[in-house]
Design an enzyme around this catalytic site. Structure first.
Site, PDB file in Angstrom:
ATOM      1  N   LYS A 163       0.797  -1.234   0.000  1.00  0.00           N
ATOM      2  CA  LYS A 163       0.000   0.000   0.000  1.00  0.00           C
ATOM      3  C   LYS A 163       0.827   1.281   0.000  1.00  0.00           C
ATOM      4  O   LYS A 163       0.360   2.315  -0.457  1.00  0.00           O
ATOM      5  CB  LYS A 163      -0.978  -0.011   1.170  1.00  0.00           C
ATOM      6  CG  LYS A 163      -2.085  -1.045   0.962  1.00  0.00           C
ATOM      7  CD  LYS A 163      -3.281  -0.757   1.836  1.00  0.00           C
ATOM      8  CE  LYS A 163      -4.404  -1.725   1.552  1.00  0.00           C
ATOM      9  NZ  LYS A 163      -4.179  -3.035   2.236  1.00  0.00           N
ATOM     10  N   GLU A 203     -10.187   5.691   4.789  1.00  0.00           N
ATOM     11  CA  GLU A 203     -10.694   4.558   5.546  1.00  0.00           C
ATOM     12  C   GLU A 203      -9.566   3.539   5.697  1.00  0.00           C
ATOM     13  O   GLU A 203      -8.600   3.577   4.950  1.00  0.00           O
ATOM     14  CB  GLU A 203     -11.842   3.905   4.773  1.00  0.00           C
ATOM     15  CG  GLU A 203     -11.416   2.952   3.636  1.00  0.00           C
ATOM     16  CD  GLU A 203     -10.669   3.609   2.468  1.00  0.00           C
ATOM     17  OE1 GLU A 203     -10.676   4.854   2.381  1.00  0.00           O
ATOM     18  OE2 GLU A 203     -10.065   2.864   1.667  1.00  0.00           O
ATOM     19  N   SER A 254       1.690  -9.737  -0.878  1.00  0.00           N
ATOM     20  CA  SER A 254       1.301  -8.330  -0.702  1.00  0.00           C
ATOM     21  C   SER A 254       1.690  -7.718   0.629  1.00  0.00           C
ATOM     22  O   SER A 254       1.866  -6.507   0.723  1.00  0.00           O
ATOM     23  CB  SER A 254      -0.202  -8.173  -0.933  1.00  0.00           C
ATOM     24  OG  SER A 254      -0.934  -9.020  -0.070  1.00  0.00           O
TER      25      SER A 254
HETATM   26  C1  LIG Z   1      -5.074  -4.122   2.050  1.00  0.00           C
HETATM   27  C2  LIG Z   1      -4.372  -5.357   1.759  1.00  0.00           C
HETATM   28  C3  LIG Z   1      -4.849  -6.249   0.796  1.00  0.00           C
HETATM   29  C4  LIG Z   1      -6.145  -6.067   0.078  1.00  0.00           C
HETATM   30  O1  LIG Z   1      -6.250  -4.931  -0.679  1.00  0.00           O
HETATM   31  P1  LIG Z   1      -6.151  -4.930  -2.262  1.00  0.00           P
HETATM   32  O2  LIG Z   1      -6.490  -3.546  -2.631  1.00  0.00           O
HETATM   33  O3  LIG Z   1      -7.123  -5.940  -2.782  1.00  0.00           O
HETATM   34  O4  LIG Z   1      -4.761  -5.290  -2.607  1.00  0.00           O
HETATM   35  C5  LIG Z   1      -4.085  -7.368   0.503  1.00  0.00           C
HETATM   36  N1  LIG Z   1      -2.935  -7.615   1.148  1.00  0.00           N
HETATM   37  C6  LIG Z   1      -2.451  -6.801   2.100  1.00  0.00           C
HETATM   38  C7  LIG Z   1      -1.177  -7.148   2.795  1.00  0.00           C
HETATM   39  C8  LIG Z   1      -3.156  -5.654   2.439  1.00  0.00           C
HETATM   40  O5  LIG Z   1      -2.673  -4.844   3.379  1.00  0.00           O
END
Ligand SMILES: *Cc1c(COP(=O)(O)O)cnc(C)c1O
Length: 408
Positions: free
Chosen positions: A103, A125, A392
């Site tokens: 993010k 949010e 992610s």
């Molecule tokens: C917020 C988050 C997600 C989900 O959000 P997307 O916008 O679908 O990527 C996935 N993995 C992590 C580690 C997150 O913090």
């Protein structure tokens, strides 16, 4: 302007670029309050200017390299692959970014954009608190105020991230309406933004919301796909058979998919939360079981209740707990350019423990959905095949919650 030029100048593949109305096929758009539409126009204009501005491009490059730690590496998970007994599993290590998830890629862009527009405050949010932490980080770095709306249930569950945001100087607004999770937090944040359009900018947490947000967020996340394709080719000499990412709103998935949209032979698979099972009401598998509808100012696949309102949804991962999904994914699904599968809470916990024990990597519960799917599908593939998973984020925020759920 030809479509080819559009692809070049934005760095985004034409299949995920919007029309001038912010539409992706029939999805997306900018629905709602006229005041809000005016604010969206201002943001869009600023965005179009900033991405052509040399100072901005240089600053983004500097921050990616020296603050975030990009490029994030590609890692071959040999023990996990051997354990599954099939395809070789690789990870794009977005968990190694500063703040521990993907993010930060769009938060740096959003706060730079807010500053360019002369705003003194960003409002957003957060679900798992990851977007809140990343935004509070970027806001601290650039000297901008930060206000984060968060459901009371999530505040309870994601305590370490709440503490981080407070230390970084953000103001937390607890939201107790409805289920007290992500959907209500978005409503509350939009309301607060509408009350202060002159001084603030809404900095959304995923590739969704009214236009131009999906485009902005996917633009800043596309660095993941660009890097991943080049790195994967360099390490293995080929492209992966499958590129896999978890899908909440869709930002990490669109980021990595965007690098492979010209590669028809590479299957793109988004993994949604099946929660307690697709045959229960406790899931958030929007693409798998949703219908076309509206939520938070745009059209997409959405899970609706019997009154046609966005349904209360469930996932063990707060960051996936949302009844809508980004318009780009909605279109990719309809055009068969990507497919969407799901993993249950139980599969997610199993994958969480497997990655921790076999590779020494504790993943976020969100990410563990993508890992669960990769582990399941690897078994049906040959050892010469490869799967690239977008890792992610890291799971430090989830450790106490998981310890409560599993017996070691
Ligand atoms: C917020 C988050 C997600 C989900 O959000 P997307 O916008 O679908 O990527 C996935 N993995 C992590 C580690 C997150 O913090």
């Amino acid at each position: 302007m030809t479509t080819d030029n559009a692809t070049d100048s934005y760095g985004l593949h034409q299949s995920i670029l919007p029309s001038s109305e912010g539409l992706y096929g029939e999805f997306g758009g900018k629905i709602g309050h006229p005041e809000l539409a005016k604010a969206m126009d201002e943001i869009e204009k600023g965005f179009r200017e900033i991405i052509k501005d040399d100072d901005f491009i240089q600053e983004m490059k500097r921050l990616r390299e020296t603050y975030v730690g990009r490029p994030s590496p590609i890692f071959h998970a040999r023990r996990l692959s051997e354990h599954c007994g099939g395809a070789q599993i690789y990870f794009k290590r977005e968990d190694l970014n500063h703040t521990g998830a993907h993010k930060i890629n769009h938060c740096l862009g959003e706060v730079l954009l807010a500053k360019k527009l002369g705003k003194t405050k960003v409002i957003a949010e957060t679900g798992a608190g990851q977007h809140g932490v990343a935004l509070a980080t970027a806001a601290a770095l650039m000297g901008v105020e930060c206000e984060i709306h968060m459901g009371v249930v999530d505040i309870e569950k994601e305590h370490p991230n709440v503490s981080r945001m407070k230390i970084l100087g953000a103001k937390i607004v607890p939201v107790s309406q409805g289920a007290g999770t992500l959907k209500e937090a978005v409503d509350s944040a939009f309301e607060s933004y509408l009350a202060d359009l002159d001084n603030s900018m809404f900095a959304i947490g995923s590739a969704l919301g009214p236009a131009p947000y999906p485009e902005i967020v996917s633009y800043f996340q596309s660095v993941v796909g660009r890097e991943a394709r080049a790195q994967f080719l360099e390490t293995t000499g080929t492209l992966p058979n499958k590129v896999v990412a978890c899908v909440g709103g869709g930002s990490n998935a669109i980021g990595i998919f965007s690098g492979f949209l010209d590669d028809k032979e590479v299957k793109k698979v988004g993994v949604e939360p099946a929660g307690e099972g697709l045959d229960t009401l406790n899931h958030a598998a929007t693409m798998t079981l949703g219908t076309k509808g509206e939520i938070h100012g745009f059209k997409c696949y959405v899970l609706l209740d019997k009154d046609g309102e966005p349904a209360p949804v469930h996932s063990i991962a707060s960051g996936l707990d949302y009844p809508g999904v980004g318009p780009q994914h909605s279109l990719l699904k309809d055009n068969n350019l990507a497919t969407y599968d799901s993993a249950t809470d139980a599969e997610c916990l199993e994958a969480f423990m497997a990655l921790s024990r076999l590779e020494g990597i504790i993943p976020a519960l969100e990410t563990a959905h993508a890992i669960a799917y990769a582990m399941r599908t690897a078994k049906d593939m040959s050892p010469e095949d490869t799967i690239l998973v977008n890792l992610s984020g890291r799971g430090d925020k989830d450790i106490d919650f998981v310890l409560d759920k599993v017996t070691l």
